[in-house]
Write an enzyme that holds these catalytic residues in place. Structure first.
Site, PDB file in Angstrom:
ATOM      1  N   ASP A  63      44.699  38.879  39.690  1.00 30.95           N
ATOM      2  CA  ASP A  63      45.188  37.561  39.274  1.00 30.95           C
ATOM      3  C   ASP A  63      45.936  37.710  37.954  1.00 30.95           C
ATOM      4  OD1 ASP A  63      42.995  37.810  37.526  1.00 30.95           O
ATOM      5  OD2 ASP A  63      42.378  35.731  37.739  1.00 30.95           O
ATOM      6  N   TYR A  65      47.418  37.572  34.061  1.00 36.30           N
ATOM      7  CA  TYR A  65      46.817  37.622  32.729  1.00 36.30           C
ATOM      8  C   TYR A  65      46.524  36.202  32.264  1.00 36.30           C
ATOM      9  CZ  TYR A  65      48.735  42.389  32.675  1.00 36.30           C
ATOM     10  OH  TYR A  65      49.054  43.692  32.979  1.00 36.30           O
ATOM     11  N   PHE A  76      50.810  42.774  36.928  1.00 34.41           N
ATOM     12  CA  PHE A  76      50.734  43.820  35.898  1.00 34.41           C
ATOM     13  C   PHE A  76      51.780  43.662  34.792  1.00 34.41           C
ATOM     14  CE2 PHE A  76      48.831  45.909  39.632  1.00 34.41           C
ATOM     15  CZ  PHE A  76      47.587  46.258  39.104  1.00 34.41           C
TER      16      PHE A  76
END
Length: 222
Positions: A63, A65, A76
Site C-alpha cells: 500500500d 507510503y 515504491f
C-alpha cells in the site's frame, strides 16, 4: 477517480462491478473527511502513465507510503524532494549491483513507468500515519482483477513479486506466457534473505529481449 480512456475501456467490467462502485463511494468519502494519500488525482497515476498494451513489467507493492508528501501514485516511488525510504534504498542498491546504474539522486520512479513498468500497490490509498488503513475495503478485488486481466489478455510480461503478500498474486498469473520473478521484500528486515543478488532488472531485460521486445532502461539518472 480518474482513470484514462485506455484503462477505462480495458477494465470496463471491473469498473462497473458492484464492489468497485461501493469502493469508489467509500474512497470519495474518505478524501472528503480525512487526510488520505496519494493526492486524489494520483490514485491511478501508475495506470495513467502508460496504456495496457505498453505494459512490459508489473511490480506489485502493498500500500502507499503514509507520510506527508511521500506517495506519488506509483508503488515504491516517492516525490522528487522526499527522502528515499529504506526499501527503495535497497532497491537502488540492487539496481546498481545488477545493471550498474549510478545511484539515483531521488526516489521518483516515473521514468520506469514511461519505459513500460506498471508500479501498482495491491491497495491504492492509505490514511495519513495509518499503514494498511484501506486494506480489505475492496482495492484488492480491483487490483487482483487488473493482474488477472493483464495475464489473460497480454503476453510476455514480467511480473516482479517482492515479499509474501505480492507472491500470493502468483496464482493470478499464467506462467506459460509470462515470466514471474520472486524474491524477499527489499525492506531492511528481509533484504538480506535473498533480495540482494536476485538480479530482477537484468533478468527482466534478458526475458524481454528473448521475446523480441525492447529492454527497460532502468537507470534513473540522465
Amino acid at each position: 477517480m480518474l482513470l484514462n480512456n485506455e484503462w477505462s475501456s480495458f477494465l470496463q467490467k471491473e469498473l462497473h462491478s458492484d464492489s468497485f462502485i461501493k469502493l469508489q463511494k467509500f474512497i470519495d468519502n474518505e478524501y472528503k473527511n480525512r487526510v488520505v494519500f496519494p493526492q486524489y488525482e494520483n490514485i491511478f497515476r501508475a495506470f495513467n502513465l502508460l496504456s495496457p498494451d505498453e505494459v512490459k513489467v508489473v511490480i506489485i507493492g502493498q500500500d502507499p507510503y503514509h507520510g506527508a508528501n511521500q506517495a506519488n501514485g506509483l508503488a515504491f516511488s516517492v516525490c522528487d524532494a522526499c527522502k528515499i525510504p529504506p526499501s527503495l534504498v535497497n532497491i537502488f542498491k540492487e539496481l546498481v549491483d545488477d545493471v550498474h546504474c549510478r545511484v539515483p539522486a531521488c526516489g521518483n520512479l516515473s521514468k520506469w513507468a514511461n519505459e513500460g513498468v506498471l508500479l501498482i500497490n495491491a491497495v491504492l490509498t492509505v490514511v495519513e500515519s495509518l499503514p494498511h488503513s484501506h486494506k480489505n475495503i475492496g482495492w484488492e478485488i480491483f487490483t487482483d482483477s487488473v493482474i488477472r486481466k493483464l495475464s489473460d489478455e497480454e503476453e510476455n510480461i514480467v511480473f516482479i513479486l517482492w515479499g509474501n503478500p505480492s507472491q500470493k498474486k502468483e496464482k493470478l498469473i499464467d506462467n506459460s506466457k509470462h515470466l514471474i520473478l520472486k524474491a524477499p521484500h527489499p525492506s531492511p528486515l528481509s533484504s538480506y534473505r535473498g533480495f540482494f543478488g536476485s538480479r530482477p532488472f537484468s533478468k527482466t531485460n534478458e526475458y524481454l529481449l528473448a521475446c523480441g521486445n525492447k529492454e527497460i532502461d532502468w537507470c534513473l539518472n540522465q
